[in-house]
Design an enzyme around this catalytic site. Structure first.
Site, PDB file in Angstrom:
ATOM      1  N   HIS A  56      -3.805  -5.130  -0.035  1.00 54.37           N
ATOM      2  CA  HIS A  56      -3.384  -5.602   1.284  1.00 54.37           C
ATOM      3  C   HIS A  56      -3.440  -7.127   1.329  1.00 54.37           C
ATOM      4  CE1 HIS A  56      -3.146  -1.762   3.464  1.00 54.37           C
ATOM      5  NE2 HIS A  56      -4.043  -1.360   2.583  1.00 54.37           N
ATOM      6  N   GLU A  72      -2.428  -9.009   3.539  1.00 51.10           N
ATOM      7  CA  GLU A  72      -2.747  -9.436   4.915  1.00 51.10           C
ATOM      8  C   GLU A  72      -4.237  -9.335   5.215  1.00 51.10           C
ATOM      9  OE1 GLU A  72      -1.506  -6.569   4.027  1.00 51.10           O
ATOM     10  OE2 GLU A  72      -2.209  -4.952   5.330  1.00 51.10           O
ATOM     11  N   CYS A 123       0.840  -1.205   0.000  1.00 45.46           N
ATOM     12  CA  CYS A 123       0.000   0.000   0.000  1.00 45.46           C
ATOM     13  C   CYS A 123       0.877   1.258   0.000  1.00 45.46           C
ATOM     14  CB  CYS A 123      -0.979  -0.039   1.167  1.00 45.46           C
ATOM     15  SG  CYS A 123      -2.333   1.145   0.981  1.00 45.46           S
TER      16      CYS A 123
END
Lengths: 253, 214
Positions: free
Chosen positions: B196, B198, B83
């Site tokens: 993202h 994650e 990001c």
């Protein structure tokens, strides 16, 4: 291709997932972490947790639950209820929330929106608006689950929230909430047309037809769903099929 | 596989909990640190990031982490920016004025252009899941994308996107409204992703796993 997020909304009280009707008459549903994991695995795009009594009792106790969920669920989480300061936000983000939803405290002191947006970015700053249809037309902003009037007009407040740095609006209409009779499309359409930031519709989805209507009649970016999922009236797979039929992107699971 | 030396850069900028949890979930005992020696000597380095470009860039410089990252990158070991951690790799960012980036890629970070995008339903920030695709065939070879299915989805949340000058450095694209935005850049050992991993469920965890194992 249109992209609309399916957001499982989990209202939480004292570590229980609960659900009410028109933000009253709450009933226990179960363990929030268990439900969160189930929804994430079945295709929810995001989770929205609201501590429904936090601002009433001036507290914020979702921290432990957020940490528990964030260590086993790997989709984005928005957390709201009782957030009053930059420090509250620091705490929630540090235990795994991706965004925070501001409501009561922001209506009392709108500069809180700017302070949080400047510090953590607009993408982490959600303003949650509880709207009720007024007797003489227009929509009023309420707080504390529809208990208190703020004297603010929904459209003006939505615009102010955007100007002050909010990156998203969650719009809950109290008069349709928990009934499963469909969203209040009129106000959702007005707010989504007014602001350039994403608007999430909340309150009233009961059938897949309600999701189709939302897509066809408004520019909403997200659909929050609570009771229809918690009471198993609908499965996420039903809603995902609807999105697919409406030519929306659906994430593979 | 020695996964102990995967370092996640801590520069006190925002939410790193989910990156650490995701790594832990795939069995990687990563170290979250701002220690310059540990950053320089890591076997692989992850630079996360949220919030505004200028603030993040200032913070990296104030802590001397920009130099440590530079030392790390010249060593040819795998680097992943996520990001804003990816956007910082560009020459400059145009968010709240003009800010100097780390300059590993020529080009800018600019606001996603709604006017030219000509899409009624598009709102900014762009928030949601989206599919990424390979700009030209075999661009994903030898990258963590090699394991990514054509039927994929990653979670994005951004108002700005990178515009690399060199098209060969574009590693992945995503369709946003009626246009395309760059969702990954790569040169040699440096990889940056706009999404993202994650927060991208199983697909995202797999992506991280392949980065760590490469």
């Amino acid at each position: 291709m249109r992209n609309l997020r399916l957001i499982a909304r989990l209202d939480v009280k004292m570590n229980w997932l609960i659900k009410g009707v028109q933000m009253e008459g709450w009933r226990k549903v179960g363990d929030p972490a268990t439900y969160a994991k189930f929804y994430a695995e079945n295709g929810a795009d995001e989770l929205l947790f609201i501590d429904v009594v936090a601002s009433l009792y001036d507290r914020n106790n979702l921290k432990e639950m957020v940490e528990k969920v964030a260590s086993q669920v790997f989709i984005p989480m928005t957390v709201g209820g009782g957030i009053r300061s930059v420090a509250d936000v620091t705490n929630l983000l540090a235990c795994g929330a991706d965004k925070v939803a501001l409501n009561t405290a922001a209506t009392r002191d709108p500069s809180l929106i700017t302070a949080i947006s400047d510090r953590f970015g607009a993408q982490a700053t959600v303003v949650s608006i509880e709207a009720i249809r007024g007797d003489s037309g227009g929509w009023q902003v309420m707080t504390d689950n529809g208990r208190n009037h703020t004297g603010r007009d929904v459209l003006q407040w939505a615009r102010e929230a955007e100007d002050r740095g909010a990156g998203e609006i969650v719009l809950t209409t109290i008069h349709t909430e928990g009934l499963g009779g469909g969203y209040d499309l009129e106000i959702i359409e007005k707010v989504a047309d007014l602001v350039a930031i994403p608007v999430v519709a909340c309150g009233g989805l009961g059938t897949t037809a309600h999701l189709s209507e939302l897509l066809q009649k408004t520019r909403a970016s997200g659909a929050a769903i609570a009771q229809a999922l918690h009471w198993e009236k609908l499965q996420l797979s039903d809603l995902r099929s609807t999105l697919s039929n409406e030519n929306c992107f659906v994430r593979p699971i | 596989m020695n996964t102990k030396r995967c370092v996640v850069v801590d520069y006190k900028i925002g939410n790193v909990f989910s990156v650490m949890q995701a790594l832990k979930h795939i069995g990687v005992n990563a170290e979250l640190t701002g220690d310059l020696d540990l950053i320089c000597n890591a076997e692989r380095l992850i630079l996360p990031g949220v919030g505004a470009f200028g603030r993040a860039a200032d913070q990296l410089r104030a802590l001397g982490i920009d130099e440590a990252i530079s030392d790390f990158i010249t060593s040819d070991r795998p680097f992943l920016g996520i990001c804003v951690g990816m956007q910082l790799l560009m020459e400059k960012g145009l968010e709240f004025g003009e800010h100097k980036g780390l300059g590993y890629f020529n080009g800018t970070v600019e606001k996603i252009d709604l006017q030219n995008n000509n899409c009624q339903s598009l709102q900014v920030p762009v928030i949601g899941w989206n599919k990424v695709f390979e700009p030209v065939e075999s661009r994903w070879e030898g990258t963590p994308f090699a394991s990514v299915d054509s039927d994929n989805a990653f979670y994005f949340v951004h108002s700005f996107s990178v515009r690399p000058e060199n098209e060969n450095e574009i590693c992945a694209l995503a369709r946003v409204g009626n246009g395309e935005v760059v969702s990954a850049i790569k040169r040699d050992n440096i990889l940056g992703v706009q999404f993202h991993p994650e927060r991208s469920s199983v697909g995202g965890l797999n992506f991280l796993k392949h980065f760590v194992e490469q």
